[in-house]
Design a protein around this motif. Structure first.
Motif, PDB file in Angstrom:
ATOM      1  N   TYR A  25       0.714  -1.156  -0.082  1.00 17.00           N
ATOM      2  CA  TYR A  25      -0.186   0.150  -0.025  1.00 17.00           C
ATOM      3  C   TYR A  25       0.937   1.179   0.060  1.00 17.00           C
ATOM      4  CZ  TYR A  25      -4.454  -2.612   1.086  1.00 17.00           C
ATOM      5  OH  TYR A  25      -5.406  -3.374   0.708  1.00 17.00           O
ATOM      6  N   ARG A  26       1.909   1.352   0.995  1.00 12.94           N
ATOM      7  CA  ARG A  26       2.802   2.451   0.772  1.00 12.94           C
ATOM      8  C   ARG A  26       3.300   2.508  -0.642  1.00 12.94           C
ATOM      9  NH1 ARG A  26       5.228   0.019   5.413  1.00 12.94           N
ATOM     10  NH2 ARG A  26       7.284  -0.018   4.291  1.00 12.94           N
ATOM     11  N   GLU A  27       3.795   1.634  -1.348  1.00 11.85           N
ATOM     12  CA  GLU A  27       4.329   1.845  -2.510  1.00 11.85           C
ATOM     13  C   GLU A  27       3.313   2.419  -3.534  1.00 11.85           C
ATOM     14  OE1 GLU A  27       6.364  -1.663  -3.736  1.00 11.85           O
ATOM     15  OE2 GLU A  27       8.012  -1.427  -1.880  1.00 11.85           O
ATOM     16  N   THR A  28       2.173   1.657  -3.081  1.00 11.81           N
ATOM     17  CA  THR A  28       1.060   2.241  -4.159  1.00 11.81           C
ATOM     18  C   THR A  28       0.619   3.699  -3.948  1.00 11.81           C
ATOM     19  OG1 THR A  28       0.257  -0.023  -4.251  1.00 11.81           O
ATOM     20  CG2 THR A  28      -1.340   1.732  -4.827  1.00 11.81           C
ATOM     21  N   ILE A  29       0.587   4.008  -2.771  1.00 11.00           N
ATOM     22  CA  ILE A  29       0.239   5.541  -2.449  1.00 11.00           C
ATOM     23  C   ILE A  29       1.232   6.356  -3.243  1.00 11.00           C
ATOM     24  CG2 ILE A  29       0.175   7.393  -0.644  1.00 11.00           C
ATOM     25  CD1 ILE A  29      -0.828   4.818   1.174  1.00 11.00           C
ATOM     26  N   ALA A  30       2.620   6.012  -2.942  1.00  9.73           N
ATOM     27  CA  ALA A  30       3.634   6.681  -3.375  1.00  9.73           C
ATOM     28  C   ALA A  30       3.648   6.821  -5.106  1.00  9.73           C
ATOM     29  CB  ALA A  30       5.004   6.090  -3.069  1.00  9.73           C
ATOM     30  N   PHE A  31       3.167   5.542  -5.680  1.00 14.95           N
ATOM     31  CA  PHE A  31       3.231   5.541  -7.119  1.00 14.95           C
ATOM     32  C   PHE A  31       2.049   6.607  -7.612  1.00 14.95           C
ATOM     33  CE2 PHE A  31       1.539   3.367 -10.946  1.00 14.95           C
ATOM     34  CZ  PHE A  31       2.522   3.566 -11.708  1.00 14.95           C
ATOM     35  N   SER A  32       0.974   6.477  -7.119  1.00 15.76           N
ATOM     36  CA  SER A  32      -0.296   7.262  -7.408  1.00 15.76           C
ATOM     37  C   SER A  32      -0.337   8.789  -7.087  1.00 15.76           C
ATOM     38  CB  SER A  32      -1.332   6.624  -6.592  1.00 15.76           C
ATOM     39  OG  SER A  32      -1.448   5.188  -6.697  1.00 15.76           O
ATOM     40  N   LYS A  33       0.774   9.200  -6.490  1.00 12.04           N
ATOM     41  CA  LYS A  33       0.737  10.652  -6.076  1.00 12.04           C
ATOM     42  C   LYS A  33       0.607  11.427  -7.599  1.00 12.04           C
ATOM     43  CE  LYS A  33       2.675  10.724  -1.692  1.00 12.04           C
ATOM     44  NZ  LYS A  33       2.135  11.869  -1.080  1.00 12.04           N
ATOM     45  N   HIS A  34      -0.028  12.667  -7.411  1.00 11.85           N
ATOM     46  CA  HIS A  34       0.205  13.653  -8.556  1.00 11.85           C
ATOM     47  C   HIS A  34       1.514  14.448  -8.164  1.00 11.85           C
ATOM     48  CE1 HIS A  34      -4.179  13.824  -9.411  1.00 11.85           C
ATOM     49  NE2 HIS A  34      -3.841  12.598  -9.572  1.00 11.85           N
ATOM     50  N   ARG A  35       2.108  15.038  -8.941  1.00 10.91           N
ATOM     51  CA  ARG A  35       3.470  15.662  -8.872  1.00 10.91           C
ATOM     52  C   ARG A  35       3.463  17.225  -9.641  1.00 10.91           C
ATOM     53  NH1 ARG A  35       7.654  11.844  -6.980  1.00 10.91           N
ATOM     54  NH2 ARG A  35       6.771   9.753  -6.870  1.00 10.91           N
ATOM     55  N   SER A  36       4.148  17.889  -9.194  1.00 15.03           N
ATOM     56  CA  SER A  36       4.155  19.253  -9.783  1.00 15.03           C
ATOM     57  C   SER A  36       5.508  19.831  -9.983  1.00 15.03           C
ATOM     58  CB  SER A  36       3.125  20.282  -9.572  1.00 15.03           C
ATOM     59  OG  SER A  36       3.706  20.929  -8.349  1.00 15.03           O
ATOM     60  N   ILE A  37       5.820  20.630 -10.676  1.00 15.46           N
ATOM     61  CA  ILE A  37       6.980  21.430 -10.821  1.00 15.46           C
ATOM     62  C   ILE A  37       6.817  22.854 -11.097  1.00 15.46           C
ATOM     63  CG2 ILE A  37       7.858  21.194 -13.157  1.00 15.46           C
ATOM     64  CD1 ILE A  37      10.296  20.855 -10.059  1.00 15.46           C
ATOM     65  N   GLN A  38       7.051  23.941 -10.560  1.00 16.90           N
ATOM     66  CA  GLN A  38       6.742  25.213 -11.157  1.00 16.90           C
ATOM     67  C   GLN A  38       7.652  26.307 -10.913  1.00 16.90           C
ATOM     68  OE1 GLN A  38       3.185  26.882  -8.597  1.00 16.90           O
ATOM     69  NE2 GLN A  38       3.830  25.682  -7.003  1.00 16.90           N
ATOM     70  N   ASN A  39       7.667  27.243 -11.997  1.00 15.84           N
ATOM     71  CA  ASN A  39       8.591  28.298 -11.579  1.00 15.84           C
ATOM     72  C   ASN A  39       7.696  29.592 -11.387  1.00 15.84           C
ATOM     73  OD1 ASN A  39       7.535  29.047 -14.021  1.00 15.84           O
ATOM     74  ND2 ASN A  39       9.521  28.688 -15.019  1.00 15.84           N
ATOM     75  N   SER A  40       8.235  30.860 -11.420  1.00 11.80           N
ATOM     76  CA  SER A  40       7.318  32.037 -11.300  1.00 11.80           C
ATOM     77  C   SER A  40       6.288  32.098 -12.084  1.00 11.80           C
ATOM     78  CB  SER A  40       8.073  33.306 -11.169  1.00 11.80           C
ATOM     79  OG  SER A  40       9.418  33.137 -10.160  1.00 11.80           O
ATOM     80  N   ASN A  41       6.216  31.422 -13.401  1.00  7.78           N
ATOM     81  CA  ASN A  41       5.155  31.656 -14.194  1.00  7.78           C
ATOM     82  C   ASN A  41       4.267  30.654 -14.719  1.00  7.78           C
ATOM     83  OD1 ASN A  41       5.978  34.793 -14.921  1.00  7.78           O
ATOM     84  ND2 ASN A  41       8.170  33.725 -15.721  1.00  7.78           N
ATOM     85  N   TYR A  42       4.864  29.341 -14.636  1.00 12.32           N
ATOM     86  CA  TYR A  42       4.303  28.222 -15.061  1.00 12.32           C
ATOM     87  C   TYR A  42       4.312  27.014 -14.042  1.00 12.32           C
ATOM     88  CZ  TYR A  42       4.370  30.620 -19.547  1.00 12.32           C
ATOM     89  OH  TYR A  42       4.347  31.554 -20.557  1.00 12.32           O
ATOM     90  N   LYS A  43       3.070  26.186 -14.221  1.00 12.68           N
ATOM     91  CA  LYS A  43       3.201  24.943 -13.442  1.00 12.68           C
ATOM     92  C   LYS A  43       2.776  23.589 -14.287  1.00 12.68           C
ATOM     93  CE  LYS A  43       0.482  25.096  -9.770  1.00 12.68           C
ATOM     94  NZ  LYS A  43      -0.753  25.061  -8.807  1.00 12.68           N
ATOM     95  N   LEU A  44       3.628  22.764 -13.991  1.00 10.84           N
ATOM     96  CA  LEU A  44       3.280  21.275 -14.632  1.00 10.84           C
ATOM     97  C   LEU A  44       2.869  20.396 -13.834  1.00 10.84           C
ATOM     98  CD1 LEU A  44       3.805  19.886 -17.322  1.00 10.84           C
ATOM     99  CD2 LEU A  44       5.830  19.000 -16.507  1.00 10.84           C
TER     100      LEU A  44
END
Length: 756
Positions: A668-687
């Motif tokens: 379950y711990r690995e499934t939770i980690a695998f399922s996470k949404h992630r983002s990277i952002q700078n001052s102007n944009y977010k992915l």
């Protein structure tokens, strides 16, 4: 009546008190027990828990009943004392019971007016037909009114007591004085066990008090007064042990759960809802684009205090396993507090219910003045909450009570900041301007948004009479959108809670100024995460998704000592608009105190950009979602996720870890980690990276033109490929993750071999 029976406290009084306590305890246990917590059905969990840990539940019942018995016996003996001094010895049981019930109703009324949220489930889920009583009290009766009646009753008692002593100077009257003082001391400190022993002693001694010399009563009186003064005396004596040290100012990290950046200086009817924070801004460096790395309390604070990402130290949700928790404070993940301890600092944490994370792991605090969280404590809370007539005495509505059950400090509905402020003042008074840190964490803004009187009325609609009048019940399985009136009320509750925290903040800053500490202190204002409040389709809460600005964008301000070169900057030079992250705090402290970095950190020291407006380079910061508590719902993020069971199926109660609630299954711990949404952002944009069963989806948003993240620019925007590359390199580096197609595969904790 036996030959040794004390006339002031006949055995019938104790019998009536016992019968009264048993009757009402069983009555409320039978008719006021609920298998829901803020609307969420936990019946299956409780049945499993009670079956496996019935002994714990039994001890909990004995504990709560013991408190109830002590409180009722105290009231009955005090009421009987008043009648005795009025020369009415043979009072019928129903007069005594009616008098005690009258006192309890006054205390309940005062408590419901001051903390209506504590009684929210009773009035809105269990017995909604009684809600008009709560409306009437909070709309028309100020809490001072029932308090004054209670004070008058005590005044009558003390008046009669001292009159009796002055006129007759009998051993009986001296004994009565000591009795009242003993009960007061036991009540203030919540010493119910000693109280029951004391009542047993009263029964045993009978008339033997008449054999005690009056001078002995005088010594007892002096001794009790000394006991009352011990805390203040001890604090004053202890303060002589501490002194100021050059270059080591006191440090205060003042924070609030769920405090959004855009609420600082937010105007309602032409006035700011954060007037005290607005004043503080003039003395502090303000970082306008500051973001938390994960919008859930436990992992967010762990990131902040270790300076490492959750994907690195592995505390990624609110219920870490023992193997994950032990990494906090290890040689690989030392905390700010541990660094500062090595150079002579003592470290303290103060907080309400959401601060229950601090006792659960080794963050490096010398003392933690915050509630813990485990299944045993939850059981105490649920049992105590059923006893609605006793509850007011447990939360301090009866003259400095509130220390009987430390478990009640963890009530999410008890949003009273005064108890935290008192602990803060006591610590500051003792430590003065010596090297120490206080991490202060208020939960009043965390849902269910529970500011006490009068703050819950500050911005809410007085004509609204629905289930959100006093608090926002949370049900993660409910995707239904409230109507506009309800949304307005919920947002107003949130704003009122922000104002309540601002008042706490103002009291702390004012006290530091009064003590002459403010000028030479390091003071930081921040939050662990923000909060979505029904903007667009974002829902309400935090940790579920990364769309918009509200859940990761939090305030961050630092005031340095006036003697510091940094504080020489003009007010116009103290605003930084470049993007920053919560993992920047550790490098900043290490830089300030010239402590060598033990390893590489993902964050940056902010000292180098003080007096600047932005970074010279294009900086990116990382964030990820928390755990999804529910596996059902029609929310957009529920449709864009790898499914796994809900939290009631995932967790385990671990007796070896003080009955803490943990997710221990590595799959379950690995499934939770695998399922996470992630983002990277700078001052102007977010992915945003979104793994689903159908493949990985990406969303790219213009943060300035599209702050609600409604228009996806991926994959055609020129920044799409660059930001995707930065995100993957960040995760591969700090998580030792691998890439399968477009999926990021987290490293397993069992595969990490390092000396902790």
């Amino acid at each position: 009546m036996g030959p040794n029976q004390a006339p002031l406290f006949p055995i019938r009084i104790f019998k009536i008190s016992f019968y009264h306590s048993v009757f009402f305890y069983l009555f409320f246990l039978l008719f006021n027990t609920s298998f829901t917590i803020m609307g969420v059905d936990v019946g299956d969990f409780l049945k499993q828990y009670l079956g496996a840990f019935f002994g714990v539940y039994l001890s909990t019942t004995v504990k709560v009943f013991s408190v109830s018995l002590f409180l009722h016996t105290t009231l009955f003996t005090l009421v009987h004392l008043i009648f005795s001094f009025l020369n009415k010895q043979k009072i019928s049981w129903y007069v005594l019971v009616g008098s005690v019930l009258g006192i309890e109703f006054l205390a309940l009324s005062e408590s419901m007016i001051r903390f209506p949220q504590i009684y929210g489930e009773f009035f809105f889920f269990r017995y909604p037909s009684f809600a008009p009583l709560l409306y009437f009290l909070t709309d028309h009766i100020p809490p001072i009114l029932p308090s004054m009646v209670l004070i008058l009753a005590l005044g009558i008692l003390f008046g009669l007591l001292f009159r009796q002593t002055y006129l007759y100077k009998t051993k009986e009257s001296f004994f009565a004085i000591l009795h009242v003082l003993v009960l007061g001391f036991l009540h203030i400190h919540g010493l119910y066990f000693f109280g029951l022993v004391y009542f047993a002693f009263i029964l045993w001694q009978g008339k033997r008090y008449q054999n005690v010399h009056i001078k002995t009563y005088g010594l007892g009186f002096v001794f009790l007064l000394f006991l009352y003064l011990i805390p203040s005396i001890w604090t004053s004596i202890s303060s002589f042990r501490y002194s100021k040290q050059l270059g080591k100012p006191p440090i205060y990290i003042l924070s609030a759960d769920s405090l959004r950046y855009d609420k600082i200086g937010y105007q309602i009817n032409g006035s700011s809802i954060t007037p005290n924070i607005d004043l503080f801004k003039r003395d502090a460096f303000q970082f306008h684009d500051h973001h938390t790395t994960i919008p859930r309390t436990f992992p967010s604070w762990t990131d902040t205090l270790t300076g490492k990402y959750a994907m690195d130290h592995k505390v990624r949700d609110m219920f870490p396993s023992p193997e994950e928790k032990q990494r906090i404070g290890s040689s690989s993940f030392p905390t700010i507090q541990q660094f500062l301890n090595k150079i002579g600092y003592e470290n303290y944490a103060i907080g309400s219910f959401a601060a229950d994370i601090f006792p659960r792991a080794n963050f490096g605090f010398d003392s933690v003045f915050a509630p813990n969280f485990n299944a045993r404590i939850m059981t105490v809370q649920r049992t105590a909450e059923t006893q609605i007539m006793v509850l007011p005495f447990l939360v301090g509505s009866w003259f400095s009570g509130g220390m009987y059950l430390e478990e009640l400090d963890g009530l999410s509905t008890w949003g009273d900041g005064k108890r935290l402020i008192n602990r803060f003042r006591s610590l500051v008074k003792e430590k003065k301007d010596s090297p120490y840190t206080i991490t202060y964490f208020s939960s009043v803004i965390h849902f269910p948004y529970t500011p006490s009187y009068p703050y819950y009325k500050r911005y809410t609609n007085s004509d609204y009479y629905g289930k959100y009048k006093y608090l926002k019940f949370v049900d993660p399985t409910d995707a239904n959108l409230p109507n506009q009136e309800e949304i307005s009320q919920i947002r107003s509750l949130f704003d009122s809670a922000v104002y309540a925290f601002d008042q706490e903040f103002g009291e702390m800053i004012g006290y530091l100024k009064d003590q002459g500490i403010y000028e030479d202190a390091i003071i930081i204002l921040t939050a662990d995460h923000g909060e979505a409040l029904y903007e667009d389709i974002h829902g309400q809460g935090h940790g579920e998704h990364l769309r918009g600005e509200s859940v990761t964008h939090v305030p961050f301000m630092i005031k340095f000592p006036n003697s510091s070169k940094f504080q020489e900057a003009r007010e116009s030079e103290r605003e930084f608009f470049g993007i920053t992250s919560s993992v920047d705090l550790v490098p900043t402290f290490l830089d300030y105190f010239k402590i060598p970095y033990p390893s590489e950190y993902p964050g940056k020291s902010l000292l180098g950009v003080l007096k600047e407006k932005d970074w010279k380079e294009d900086r990116f910061v990382y964030a990820e979602t928390g755990i999804w508590f529910s596996d059902v719902g029609n929310h957009f993020f529920q449709k864009q996720r790898i499914p796994y069971p809900n939290i009631l199926s995932l967790h385990q109660v671990v007796p070896e870890e003080d009955y803490q609630i943990m997710i221990t299954d590595p799959i379950y711990r690995e499934t939770i980690a695998f399922s996470k949404h992630r983002s990277i952002q700078n001052s102007n944009y977010k992915l945003i990276y979104i793994p689903t069963r159908e493949g990985v989806k990406f969303e790219l948003y213009d943060r300035k033109k599209d702050p609600l993240n409604q228009t996806n620019l991926y994959p055609n925007h020129p920044m799409a490929a660059k930001m995707k590359d930065v995100l993957y390199k960040t995760v591969v580096k700090w998580e030792s993750a691998s890439v399968a197609g477009e999926y990021l595969i987290p490293s397993s904790l069992s595969d990490i071999n390092e000396n902790l």
